[in-house]
Enzyme design. Structure first.
Site, short mmCIF file in Angstrom:
data_model
loop_
_atom_site.label_atom_id
_atom_site.label_comp_id
_atom_site.label_asym_id
_atom_site.label_seq_id
_atom_site.Cartn_x
_atom_site.Cartn_y
_atom_site.Cartn_z
N HIS A 132 0.88 -1.18 0.00
CA HIS A 132 0.00 0.00 0.00
C HIS A 132 0.91 1.22 0.00
O HIS A 132 1.37 1.67 1.06
CB HIS A 132 -0.91 -0.01 1.23
CG HIS A 132 -1.92 -1.12 1.21
ND1 HIS A 132 -2.93 -1.18 0.28
CD2 HIS A 132 -2.06 -2.23 1.98
CE1 HIS A 132 -3.67 -2.28 0.48
NE2 HIS A 132 -3.15 -2.93 1.51
N ASP A 188 -1.66 -0.70 -4.09
CA ASP A 188 -2.31 0.54 -4.52
C ASP A 188 -1.37 1.68 -4.17
O ASP A 188 -0.49 1.52 -3.32
CB ASP A 188 -3.73 0.73 -3.94
CG ASP A 188 -3.86 0.61 -2.44
OD1 ASP A 188 -2.84 0.80 -1.72
OD2 ASP A 188 -4.97 0.34 -1.97
N GLU A 194 -1.49 -6.55 -2.37
CA GLU A 194 -2.55 -5.53 -2.19
C GLU A 194 -2.10 -4.18 -2.74
O GLU A 194 -2.34 -3.14 -2.13
CB GLU A 194 -2.90 -5.40 -0.70
CG GLU A 194 -3.31 -6.71 -0.04
CD GLU A 194 -3.76 -6.58 1.41
OE1 GLU A 194 -4.01 -5.45 1.88
OE2 GLU A 194 -3.86 -7.63 2.09
C1 XIL Z 1 -9.61 -3.57 3.85
C2 XIL Z 1 -10.84 -3.59 2.95
O1 XIL Z 1 -10.48 -3.25 1.63
C3 XIL Z 1 -11.86 -2.61 3.48
O2 XIL Z 1 -13.07 -2.69 2.73
C4 XIL Z 1 -12.15 -2.90 4.96
O3 XIL Z 1 -13.03 -1.93 5.47
C5 XIL Z 1 -10.86 -2.93 5.75
O4 XIL Z 1 -9.96 -3.84 5.19
N1 XIL Z 1 -4.76 -4.89 4.68
C6 XIL Z 1 -5.46 -6.04 4.42
C7 XIL Z 1 -6.83 -5.96 3.84
O5 XIL Z 1 -4.91 -7.14 4.58
O6 XIL Z 1 -7.65 -7.00 4.30
C8 XIL Z 1 -7.47 -4.63 4.13
O7 XIL Z 1 -8.71 -4.58 3.43
C9 XIL Z 1 -6.56 -3.51 3.73
C10 XIL Z 1 -5.29 -3.55 4.53
#
Ligand code: XIL
Length: 318
Positions: free
Chosen positions: A209, A241, A239
């Site tokens: 992230h 972004d 994940e």
């Molecule tokens: C996030 C989801 O995208 C949201 O919709 C929810 O409200 C909170 O969780 N790390 C992770 C993910 O491993 O499961 C999280 O996802 C984002 C951060």
């Protein structure tokens, strides 16, 4: 022109994928874009396999929402990264605020992992078995699991998952481990200590992230990914972004494109980096604006499903 998953496969990755969530699946334009398997060869359920969704009260399992996402993947012939079994967030109150002993919480954890992995047996390319067990300084996060069971809860979770489905790849997944730091060292130590105890761990997930302009360079990400693969595990960007402070500007958009290119290229250039998953592909459903107020525009497609400069950066990285 060739799209992300097609390009990723040609470059030797197993997939390019995206997270999605149940609330998105009534949006027909979104579902059509998500189901374009030239673009996305893998999906991750964003919420519906978390503990609060799956086991809202003790030993009462609710797989319906998770099953909707896994059925879509099956229909589209997309791989699934299953997410996540043991995490300190999105826990039901009975777990978070329960009166536990080491023995009773161990039993509840084993039951949750066993029944969930058994339900999805054969469907998951991988499971994020333990998510975000570490603090920024490299110490263990003081979750209910750590404070009640100690760090052994990690081994217990992996062993239960391995017993329930020997064919799914078992991952430890975390954020802010994409460059060298005390937290990254601690994540390396989790892999080492599981391996030392003979516990099956197959992969390390780097959430990634990132923030526009402070994304680790390609070289740093490559060296960092290799520090994990050197221990005998595969790695994945799980994940991705890359958020910016709003409003977006031409300069931010082009820096974001470079940041996407570098991050995707890092995985492509590391043997045993198996794939890249974006944490949703479109700004309409991104978790970023509500979680990090004042920021957004973190995804590859805009709210109208139009490909952004960021998208073409990702393409260039493959
Ligand atoms: C996030 C989801 O995208 C949201 O919709 C929810 O409200 C909170 O969780 N790390 C992770 C993910 O491993 O499961 C999280 O996802 C984002 C951060």
């Amino acid at each position: 022109y060739a799209q992300l998953h097609t390009l990723a496969k040609a470059a030797g990755l197993k997939y390019f994928g995206t997270a999605t969530d149940n609330n998105e699946l009534t949006d027909t334009a979104l579902v059509a874009a998500l189901s374009n398997t030239s673009e996305f060869g893998q999906i991750t359920p964003g919420n519906s396999q978390k503990w609060d969704s799956i086991e809202p009260s003790p030993n009462t399992f609710a797989f319906t929402n998770g099953d909707v996402v896994t059925a879509l993947a099956k229909k589209n012939a997309q791989m699934l990264r299953c997410h996540t079994l043991v995490w300190f967030q999105q826990l039901p109150a009975w777990v978070q605020n329960g009166t536990w002993t080491k023995e009773t919480l161990t039993a509840a954890l084993q039951n949750h992992v066993t029944k969930t992995v058994t339900h999805y047996k054969g469907q998951c390319y991988s499971w994020d078995v333990v998510n975000e067990a570490l603090e920024q300084d490299g110490t263990f996060r003081k979750s209910v699991f750590f404070t009640t069971i100690g760090e052994d809860y990690i081994r217990i979770a992996f062993e239960a998952a391995a017993a329930a489905d020997p064919d799914t790849k078992l991952y430890y997944n975390d954020f802010s481990i994409e460059n060298p730091s005390p937290k990254t060292t601690a994540a390396l130590n989790i892999v080492k200590s599981l391996k030392a105890s003979g516990t099956k761990i197959d992969g390390l997930g780097l959430q990634s992230h990132f923030i526009v302009g402070s994304t680790p360079s390609k070289e740093v990400q490559i060296a960092n990914l290799k520090s994990f693969t050197a221990l005998g595990v595969e790695v994945a960007i799980t994940e991705l972004d890359i958020r910016m402070t709003l409003p977006s500007t031409a300069a931010l958009n082009s820096q974001q494109s470079v940041d996407y290119q570098n991050s995707v290229a890092a995985c492509v250039e590391v043997e045993n980096c198996v794939g890249v998953t974006v944490w949703d592909f479109d700004d309409k459903y991104s978790w970023v604006p509500s979680t990090f107020p004042g920021t957004g525009s973190a995804c590859l497609f805009n709210e109208n499903l139009v490909r952004k400069e960021a998208y073409f950066g990702a393409v260039a990285g493959i």
